[in-house]
Design an enzyme around this catalytic site. Sequence first.
Site, mmCIF file in Angstrom:
data_model
loop_
_atom_site.group_PDB
_atom_site.id
_atom_site.type_symbol
_atom_site.label_atom_id
_atom_site.label_comp_id
_atom_site.label_asym_id
_atom_site.label_seq_id
_atom_site.Cartn_x
_atom_site.Cartn_y
_atom_site.Cartn_z
ATOM 1 N N GLY A 296 -12.813 1.114 3.030
ATOM 2 C CA GLY A 296 -11.722 1.916 2.486
ATOM 3 C C GLY A 296 -11.771 3.383 2.844
ATOM 4 O O GLY A 296 -10.783 4.089 2.678
ATOM 5 N N TYR B 11 0.849 -1.196 0.000
ATOM 6 C CA TYR B 11 0.000 0.000 0.000
ATOM 7 C C TYR B 11 0.885 1.247 0.000
ATOM 8 O O TYR B 11 1.578 1.548 0.967
ATOM 9 C CB TYR B 11 -0.925 0.016 1.214
ATOM 10 C CG TYR B 11 -1.975 -1.096 1.211
ATOM 11 C CD1 TYR B 11 -2.231 -1.839 0.068
ATOM 12 C CD2 TYR B 11 -2.706 -1.382 2.347
ATOM 13 C CE1 TYR B 11 -3.185 -2.852 0.056
ATOM 14 C CE2 TYR B 11 -3.671 -2.385 2.357
ATOM 15 C CZ TYR B 11 -3.902 -3.118 1.213
ATOM 16 O OH TYR B 11 -4.851 -4.112 1.215
#
Length: 291
Positions: A255, A51
């Site tokens: 998210g 990420y």
Amino acid sequence: MKPAGSLETPFLLGMMRLHEVTDLHPPARLAAWVEARLDEGLEWFDHADIYGDTQGEALFGNALRTRPGLASRVRVVTKASIVNPVRDASPFRVKHYDSSPTYLARSIEASLARLGVERLDHFLLHRPSPLMDAEATGRALDDAIDAGKVGAVGVSNFLPDQWRRLQAAMHHRLAAHQLQLSLEHHQPLFDGSYDALVGDGLIPLVWSPLGGGRVFQGPAERLLIRLAEELGMTPAGLALAWLRALPGRPRPVIGSLRAERIAALQADAECKLDSPTWYALLEAARGHEVA
């Protein structure tokens, strides 16, 4: 130190986009955001080394270091095994998967250092590699638990035969499986893979539980909006309630990093759907009734 735990939470806070949200990059500001979520009872944060190409973990760790005691309150899931081209040291610069003991040991140490925590509560293999030596990988994961560096291990995006081959080589139990599942992506409910993970006692963690927003653009959109209004909740909260109705009670990984959005989803988390409502949403999403 807290026990590894069974991931009792309405949802995990996904850190996949943290590196893109520049307002949260100052360590003090992110620390305040993390503490606010903890005070709301949300302690699970879902990371992965890819990420932001490690930026997400590093930003999170920098924030924890600004407030003594904060690291002991968070619960961390992180993942490794995907090697992006920029981190491939070979001449090929090719994206690939690496589940070798050496790579996993380095990944665990690096995540611990970036995140600034004493232990990774859950460590997941991010993708299955056809080249995985199950015995060697299993030993490496067992060793990480035995050393206290990892509380529990699991997998992500594995098929049943893949996680069972790994499990057969381990003495610790695999604890969780992170899979894609939503009203927009419901295939695991009909191909046997979801039943397999529940039958094997794995905790279902769900990535993209809203289909990246596609559940609100697809055929179930109208019904989601109407039912949400009738139930006094958000359409997103209803879509997550549809997931939680399943056996094993999947834990969605959301998210959004917006405090108001998170609060709304938490307020909706107690909603329980009856079977007709659940099947009505399924039928709307699939475009046809069950057989």
